[in-house]
Scaffold this motif. Structure first.
Motif, PDB file in Angstrom:
ATOM      1  N   ILE A 112       0.841  -1.206   0.000  1.00  0.00           N
ATOM      2  CA  ILE A 112       0.000   0.000   0.000  1.00  0.00           C
ATOM      3  C   ILE A 112       0.871   1.249   0.000  1.00  0.00           C
ATOM      4  O   ILE A 112       0.631   2.194  -0.753  1.00  0.00           O
ATOM      5  N   LYS A 113       1.906   1.249   0.832  1.00  0.00           N
ATOM      6  CA  LYS A 113       2.818   2.398   0.875  1.00  0.00           C
ATOM      7  C   LYS A 113       3.523   2.603  -0.459  1.00  0.00           C
ATOM      8  O   LYS A 113       3.890   3.717  -0.816  1.00  0.00           O
ATOM      9  N   ALA A 114       3.701   1.501  -1.208  1.00  0.00           N
ATOM     10  CA  ALA A 114       4.338   1.572  -2.527  1.00  0.00           C
ATOM     11  C   ALA A 114       3.329   1.879  -3.630  1.00  0.00           C
ATOM     12  O   ALA A 114       3.657   1.757  -4.810  1.00  0.00           O
ATOM     13  N   LYS A 115       2.094   2.261  -3.227  1.00  0.00           N
ATOM     14  CA  LYS A 115       1.041   2.692  -4.157  1.00  0.00           C
ATOM     15  C   LYS A 115       0.510   1.554  -5.030  1.00  0.00           C
ATOM     16  O   LYS A 115       0.103   1.769  -6.169  1.00  0.00           O
ATOM     17  N   LYS A 116       0.508   0.335  -4.495  1.00  0.00           N
ATOM     18  CA  LYS A 116      -0.054  -0.793  -5.227  1.00  0.00           C
ATOM     19  C   LYS A 116      -1.517  -1.005  -4.821  1.00  0.00           C
ATOM     20  O   LYS A 116      -1.852  -0.919  -3.636  1.00  0.00           O
ATOM     21  N   ASN A 117      -2.371  -1.298  -5.793  1.00  0.00           N
ATOM     22  CA  ASN A 117      -3.711  -1.759  -5.457  1.00  0.00           C
ATOM     23  C   ASN A 117      -3.607  -3.176  -4.894  1.00  0.00           C
ATOM     24  O   ASN A 117      -2.704  -3.934  -5.254  1.00  0.00           O
ATOM     25  N   ILE A 118      -4.560  -3.529  -4.020  1.00  0.00           N
ATOM     26  CA  ILE A 118      -4.516  -4.830  -3.355  1.00  0.00           C
ATOM     27  C   ILE A 118      -5.735  -5.657  -3.740  1.00  0.00           C
ATOM     28  O   ILE A 118      -6.875  -5.204  -3.581  1.00  0.00           O
ATOM     29  N   VAL A 133      -5.119  -0.331   8.239  1.00  0.00           N
ATOM     30  CA  VAL A 133      -5.019  -0.596   6.803  1.00  0.00           C
ATOM     31  C   VAL A 133      -5.948   0.313   6.009  1.00  0.00           C
ATOM     32  O   VAL A 133      -5.558   0.870   4.978  1.00  0.00           O
ATOM     33  N   MET A 134      -7.177   0.489   6.474  1.00  0.00           N
ATOM     34  CA  MET A 134      -8.116   1.351   5.743  1.00  0.00           C
ATOM     35  C   MET A 134      -7.635   2.798   5.729  1.00  0.00           C
ATOM     36  O   MET A 134      -7.802   3.515   4.731  1.00  0.00           O
ATOM     37  N   LYS A 135      -7.003   3.222   6.809  1.00  0.00           N
ATOM     38  CA  LYS A 135      -6.441   4.572   6.852  1.00  0.00           C
ATOM     39  C   LYS A 135      -5.301   4.717   5.854  1.00  0.00           C
ATOM     40  O   LYS A 135      -5.194   5.718   5.133  1.00  0.00           O
ATOM     41  N   LEU A 136      -4.449   3.692   5.771  1.00  0.00           N
ATOM     42  CA  LEU A 136      -3.330   3.713   4.831  1.00  0.00           C
ATOM     43  C   LEU A 136      -3.806   3.761   3.384  1.00  0.00           C
ATOM     44  O   LEU A 136      -3.208   4.440   2.544  1.00  0.00           O
ATOM     45  N   LEU A 137      -4.865   3.019   3.089  1.00  0.00           N
ATOM     46  CA  LEU A 137      -5.416   3.021   1.730  1.00  0.00           C
ATOM     47  C   LEU A 137      -5.821   4.431   1.310  1.00  0.00           C
ATOM     48  O   LEU A 137      -5.533   4.867   0.189  1.00  0.00           O
ATOM     49  N   LYS A 138      -6.483   5.139   2.214  1.00  0.00           N
ATOM     50  CA  LYS A 138      -6.916   6.505   1.911  1.00  0.00           C
ATOM     51  C   LYS A 138      -5.726   7.442   1.747  1.00  0.00           C
ATOM     52  O   LYS A 138      -5.682   8.256   0.834  1.00  0.00           O
ATOM     53  N   GLU A 139      -4.755   7.295   2.644  1.00  0.00           N
ATOM     54  CA  GLU A 139      -3.587   8.173   2.598  1.00  0.00           C
ATOM     55  C   GLU A 139      -2.792   8.001   1.309  1.00  0.00           C
ATOM     56  O   GLU A 139      -2.208   8.948   0.791  1.00  0.00           O
TER      57      GLU A 139
END
Length: 381
Positions: A112-118, A133-139
């Motif tokens: 996610i930090k590397a801007k990959k979709n999961i 995790v949901m917070k990281l997705l938004k960020e």
């Protein structure tokens, strides 16, 4: 639509079916693949799909694989470092996380930090760390597409309804192999591994038999779809044709139906928002005309209630639930404990644990470690 992917756990049930999907629809390149120890199958996959990087979690098996594919220029890595490298590899736009267990959490976070979709099939990521995790997705402005058939069904039933209020999510469960049994105290490992509808790995099959799988999915659904726990209702649907449903405030209920086959939800996660033609079997409603529903029997299957308790408690308790369950299931498969001991060990761990709120990723990993060690140490009479 995804064009380049990394598959974490390519030799498992979801991983092999993901490769089946790619063979069938075409147009998707595999940049990286990982396995734990199954290097015979892994080598075949590598030679067919030609990824740039592979990871074998087991060090000895990784060294063996290096020798086997020495005629290629594919990079072989190992351990958590290699798993994370596969999850963050340049060129992949989507990471399919199909590893089993909490080991899938760190690579998901790094991806996610590397801007990959999961494309997520690893339940533990959201069960143990849903809020983080949901917070990281938004960020990071990336998407998470559910691969589990139930969550994919919910996701599909939400399409075209943005802005419409959800009244209830109906999460369907097959009920497992012991739905009609009066006494589950004599259940054997072989009994529990015979799922009536689905062909899955050992751990998730046992979780289905105890209904823990459905409890974990309740927790996932809460985070994925941003609903209150009270809005999620579990329905036992023995035929496994309706994969889940969404009820709206006007009384309409939209469902996603299909054969009990993981390939369609896997494909939708990879091709969203497009629906692409495939050669997979299609449902014949004349052969599947009897669709029934029952309430789950939580007295006979207490794991479902333990999952509700864990998410209601919040904080790091779901991580303890999950870690204790993984060890309890492993001990059952190894024939150290009985089927009915599984929820007893989990509940004992939950009762002994002091919950931490406002948690970090390190707190989650520490709670998981504590739960595993504690559950391994428990003696069973």
């Amino acid at each position: 639509m995804t064009e380049n992917i990394s598959i974490l756990g390519s030799t498992g049930s979801i991983g092999t079916q993901t490769l089946d999907v790619i063979r069938d629809i075409g147009g998707i390149n595999v940049r990286a693949m990982t396995t734990n120890t199954r290097i015979d199958l892994f080598e075949k996959q590598i030679r067919e799909f030609k990824p740039e990087l592979v990871c074998v979690m087991n060090n000895e098996k990784a060294e063996e694989l290096k020798k086997r594919i020495a005629d290629t220029d594919i990079k072989v890595t190992t351990g958590m470092e290699g798993l994370t490298e596969a999850a963050t590899i340049d060129g992949a736009d989507t990471v399919v996380n199909s590893v089993v267990g909490n080991i899938g959490l760190v690579p998901t976070v790094e991806a996610i930090k590397a801007k990959k979709n999961i494309a997520l099939a690893n339940k533990e990521t959201l069960v143990t760390s849903g809020e983080l995790v949901m917070k990281l997705l938004k960020e990071n402005n990336v998407k998470m597409y559910p691969v589990d058939s139930e969550h994919s069904a919910i996701f599909q039933s939400l399409q075209g309804n943005e802005g419409n209020k959800i009244d209830k999510i109906y999460l369907t469960a097959s009920g497992g192999p012991f739905r009609t049994w009066d006494d589950v105290s004599k259940v054997t490992v072989d009994d529990a591994l015979k799922h009536p509808n689905w062909n899955m790995g050992k751990k998730i099959t046992i979780d289905s038999a105890t209904l823990m799988n459905k409890g974990l999915e309740v927790i996932e659904a809460k985070w994925l779809f941003d609903v209150d726990l009270e809005q999620i209702e579990v329905l036992v649907h023995p035929q496994s044709i309706i994969h889940s449903m969404v009820g709206y405030e006007d009384g309409a209920v939209i469902a996603q139906l299909g054969l009990p086959n993981m390939k369609v939800p896997i494909q939708y996660a990879l091709t969203y928002p497009k629906r692409v033609h495939n050669s997979f079997p299609k449902i014949n409603f004349f052969e599947h005309s009897d669709l029934t529903f029952e309430k789950p029997k939580t007295d006979k299957f207490p794991c479902l209630g333990l999952a509700y308790r864990a998410i209601k408690t919040g904080g790091t308790m779901p991580a303890v639930l999950n870690g204790a369950n993984e060890i309890a299931v492993a001990r059952f498969i190894d024939r150290e404990i009985s089927f009915t001991d599984i929820p007893k060990l989990i509940e004992t761990a939950m009762n002994a644990y002091n919950v931490k709120y406002n948690y970090t990723l390190d707190d989650v990993l520490e709670a998981d470690k504590w739960a595993r060690e504690f559950t391994k140490s428990l003696e069973v009479k």
